[in-house]
Design a protein around this motif. Structure first.
Motif, PDB file in Angstrom:
ATOM      1  N   ASP A  47       0.762  -1.249   0.078  1.00  0.00           N
ATOM      2  CA  ASP A  47      -0.069  -0.159   0.068  1.00  0.00           C
ATOM      3  C   ASP A  47       0.844   1.352   0.104  1.00  0.00           C
ATOM      4  OD1 ASP A  47      -2.518  -1.055  -0.217  1.00  0.00           O
ATOM      5  OD2 ASP A  47      -2.853  -0.659   2.012  1.00  0.00           O
ATOM      6  N   TRP A  48       2.061   1.216   0.642  1.00  0.00           N
ATOM      7  CA  TRP A  48       2.748   2.439   0.879  1.00  0.00           C
ATOM      8  C   TRP A  48       3.212   2.748  -0.420  1.00  0.00           C
ATOM      9  CZ3 TRP A  48       7.789   2.531  -0.844  1.00  0.00           C
ATOM     10  CH2 TRP A  48       8.571   1.194  -1.093  1.00  0.00           C
ATOM     11  N   LEU A  49       3.269   1.913  -1.540  1.00  0.00           N
ATOM     12  CA  LEU A  49       3.770   2.477  -2.721  1.00  0.00           C
ATOM     13  C   LEU A  49       2.872   2.462  -3.956  1.00  0.00           C
ATOM     14  CD1 LEU A  49       6.305   3.105  -4.792  1.00  0.00           C
ATOM     15  CD2 LEU A  49       6.818   0.775  -5.064  1.00  0.00           C
ATOM     16  N   VAL A  50       1.942   1.431  -4.046  1.00  0.00           N
ATOM     17  CA  VAL A  50       0.950   1.292  -5.183  1.00  0.00           C
ATOM     18  C   VAL A  50       0.032   2.532  -4.815  1.00  0.00           C
ATOM     19  CG1 VAL A  50      -0.927  -0.115  -5.767  1.00  0.00           C
ATOM     20  CG2 VAL A  50       1.239  -1.178  -5.204  1.00  0.00           C
ATOM     21  N   MET A  51      -0.563   2.714  -3.602  1.00  0.00           N
ATOM     22  CA  MET A  51      -1.526   3.489  -3.351  1.00  0.00           C
ATOM     23  C   MET A  51      -1.346   5.166  -3.939  1.00  0.00           C
ATOM     24  SD  MET A  51      -4.031   1.730  -2.725  1.00  0.00           S
ATOM     25  CE  MET A  51      -5.494   2.965  -2.297  1.00  0.00           C
ATOM     26  N   PRO A  52       0.044   5.480  -3.676  1.00  0.00           N
ATOM     27  CA  PRO A  52       0.367   6.919  -4.119  1.00  0.00           C
ATOM     28  C   PRO A  52       0.392   6.944  -5.900  1.00  0.00           C
ATOM     29  CG  PRO A  52       1.763   6.648  -2.465  1.00  0.00           C
ATOM     30  CD  PRO A  52       1.010   5.300  -2.792  1.00  0.00           C
ATOM     31  N   PRO A  58      -3.977   5.312 -13.507  1.00  0.00           N
ATOM     32  CA  PRO A  58      -5.438   4.573 -13.314  1.00  0.00           C
ATOM     33  C   PRO A  58      -5.057   2.999 -13.798  1.00  0.00           C
ATOM     34  CG  PRO A  58      -5.527   5.875 -15.241  1.00  0.00           C
ATOM     35  CD  PRO A  58      -4.113   6.197 -14.707  1.00  0.00           C
ATOM     36  N   PRO A  59      -6.071   2.365 -13.315  1.00  0.00           N
ATOM     37  CA  PRO A  59      -6.177   1.099 -13.664  1.00  0.00           C
ATOM     38  C   PRO A  59      -6.679   0.900 -15.090  1.00  0.00           C
ATOM     39  CG  PRO A  59      -7.676   1.147 -12.006  1.00  0.00           C
ATOM     40  CD  PRO A  59      -7.098   2.539 -12.254  1.00  0.00           C
ATOM     41  N   MET A  60      -6.268  -0.101 -16.025  1.00  0.00           N
ATOM     42  CA  MET A  60      -6.660  -0.511 -17.292  1.00  0.00           C
ATOM     43  C   MET A  60      -7.510  -1.693 -17.288  1.00  0.00           C
ATOM     44  SD  MET A  60      -3.234   0.145 -19.303  1.00  0.00           S
ATOM     45  CE  MET A  60      -3.657   1.262 -21.034  1.00  0.00           C
ATOM     46  N   GLY A  61      -8.856  -1.465 -17.090  1.00  0.00           N
ATOM     47  CA  GLY A  61      -9.801  -2.843 -17.090  1.00  0.00           C
ATOM     48  C   GLY A  61      -9.513  -3.276 -15.740  1.00  0.00           C
ATOM     49  N   ARG A  62      -9.272  -4.537 -15.825  1.00  0.00           N
ATOM     50  CA  ARG A  62      -8.955  -5.407 -14.855  1.00  0.00           C
ATOM     51  C   ARG A  62      -7.204  -5.389 -14.608  1.00  0.00           C
ATOM     52  NH1 ARG A  62     -11.464 -11.170 -15.741  1.00  0.00           N
ATOM     53  NH2 ARG A  62      -9.498 -11.667 -14.760  1.00  0.00           N
ATOM     54  N   ASP A  64      -4.307  -3.657 -12.525  1.00  0.00           N
ATOM     55  CA  ASP A  64      -3.866  -2.578 -11.918  1.00  0.00           C
ATOM     56  C   ASP A  64      -2.414  -2.210 -12.174  1.00  0.00           C
ATOM     57  OD1 ASP A  64      -3.468  -0.849  -9.686  1.00  0.00           O
ATOM     58  OD2 ASP A  64      -3.124  -2.390  -8.179  1.00  0.00           O
ATOM     59  N   VAL A  65      -2.443  -1.207 -13.183  1.00  0.00           N
ATOM     60  CA  VAL A  65      -1.148  -0.778 -13.734  1.00  0.00           C
ATOM     61  C   VAL A  65      -0.105  -0.393 -12.562  1.00  0.00           C
ATOM     62  CG1 VAL A  65      -0.171   0.799 -15.378  1.00  0.00           C
ATOM     63  CG2 VAL A  65      -2.187  -0.217 -15.913  1.00  0.00           C
ATOM     64  N   SER A  66      -0.849   0.442 -11.626  1.00  0.00           N
ATOM     65  CA  SER A  66       0.148   0.855 -10.530  1.00  0.00           C
ATOM     66  C   SER A  66       0.851  -0.221  -9.910  1.00  0.00           C
ATOM     67  CB  SER A  66      -0.830   1.743  -9.679  1.00  0.00           C
ATOM     68  OG  SER A  66      -1.655   0.926  -8.911  1.00  0.00           O
ATOM     69  N   SER A  67       0.293  -1.259  -9.652  1.00  0.00           N
ATOM     70  CA  SER A  67       1.176  -2.554  -9.162  1.00  0.00           C
ATOM     71  C   SER A  67       2.259  -2.879 -10.001  1.00  0.00           C
ATOM     72  CB  SER A  67       0.055  -3.554  -8.820  1.00  0.00           C
ATOM     73  OG  SER A  67      -0.896  -3.425  -7.718  1.00  0.00           O
ATOM     74  N   VAL A  68       2.018  -2.870 -11.235  1.00  0.00           N
ATOM     75  CA  VAL A  68       3.095  -3.333 -12.160  1.00  0.00           C
ATOM     76  C   VAL A  68       4.022  -2.357 -12.178  1.00  0.00           C
ATOM     77  CG1 VAL A  68       3.729  -3.625 -14.689  1.00  0.00           C
ATOM     78  CG2 VAL A  68       1.536  -4.545 -13.747  1.00  0.00           C
ATOM     79  N   VAL A  69       3.796  -1.122 -12.227  1.00  0.00           N
ATOM     80  CA  VAL A  69       4.981   0.095 -12.320  1.00  0.00           C
ATOM     81  C   VAL A  69       5.647  -0.104 -10.839  1.00  0.00           C
ATOM     82  CG1 VAL A  69       5.065   2.823 -12.077  1.00  0.00           C
ATOM     83  CG2 VAL A  69       3.563   1.597 -13.887  1.00  0.00           C
ATOM     84  N   ALA A  70       4.810  -0.098  -9.738  1.00  0.00           N
ATOM     85  CA  ALA A  70       5.362  -0.228  -8.558  1.00  0.00           C
ATOM     86  C   ALA A  70       6.518  -1.356  -8.479  1.00  0.00           C
ATOM     87  CB  ALA A  70       4.450  -0.585  -7.530  1.00  0.00           C
ATOM     88  N   ALA A  71       6.183  -2.643  -9.013  1.00  0.00           N
ATOM     89  CA  ALA A  71       7.064  -3.579  -9.113  1.00  0.00           C
ATOM     90  C   ALA A  71       8.136  -3.438 -10.063  1.00  0.00           C
ATOM     91  CB  ALA A  71       6.475  -4.902  -9.636  1.00  0.00           C
ATOM     92  N   GLY A  72       7.795  -2.701 -11.076  1.00  0.00           N
ATOM     93  CA  GLY A  72       9.340  -2.156 -11.962  1.00  0.00           C
ATOM     94  C   GLY A  72      10.349  -1.320 -11.197  1.00  0.00           C
TER      95      GLY A  72
END
Length: 183
Positions: A47-52, A58-62, A64-72
């Protein structure tokens, strides 16, 4: 020796956080509810990284692009810190490639871990919310193999087959990473 210790610690911390981000994405994609111990752990770690990031991306359909960007980003930071410790000069240009390979490596390693937990839980016939979540996460990967390989003496060998395929993928990934860095 210092580099090995730092590399190990960064790999553990970076792998855990990156894996949690990827698991968050995968659980959302598979519509696995987060009201279980795994979901709570994933939220606590990410949450500390994904929520900001979600405020900006924004998500693209199903997805969650922010989770992928956070992982990268986590993988990029991990390899940047290793680059700083190593003092590798102009090798910084390879950091995005290293982060991409690291991201794929974490995804494969995470899937391997899930499959091992799934196999052990299936042997013990444990019925718990945790085993249901693990089974739901493993089924999309196991289902195609289960269609081809029947039960042998009542034992499902599909996790073993998928684990072997994933290990081969890790070997190929290692060789591709070495080829990119050398070439």
């Amino acid at each position: 020796m210092l580099y090995q210790i730092a590399s190990f610690l960064l790999d553990v911390i970076g792998g855990l956080l990156t894996g949690a981000c990827l698991l968050r994405l995968y659980m959302q994609w598979q519509r696995v509810p987060f009201s279980n111990p795994i979901g709570g752990l994933v939220f606590a770690l990410t949450d500390w990284l994904v929520m900001p990031l979600r405020r900006v991306i924004p998500p693209m359909g199903r997805w969650d692009v922010s989770s992928v960007v956070a992982a990268g980003l986590l993988q990029l930071v991990q390899y940047f810190l290793l680059w700083l410790i190593l003092g590798a000069g102009s090798a910084w240009a390879w950091l995005p490639w290293l982060a991409l390979f690291g991201l794929v490596r974490v995804a494969i390693s995470g899937l391997i871990g899930l499959l091992i937990v799934y196999a052990v839980m299936s042997w013990m016939q444990a019925r718990s919310p945790l085993s249901d979540v693990v089974a739901r996460l493993c089924q999309p990967v196991l289902r195609p193999v289960q269609r081809v390989i029947p039960l042998v003496g009542g034992v499902d060998l599909s996790p073993l087959v998928v684990l072997v395929v994933l290990q081969v993928a890790m070997i190929v990934l290692g060789h591709l990473q070495a080829a990119v860095l050398q070439g």
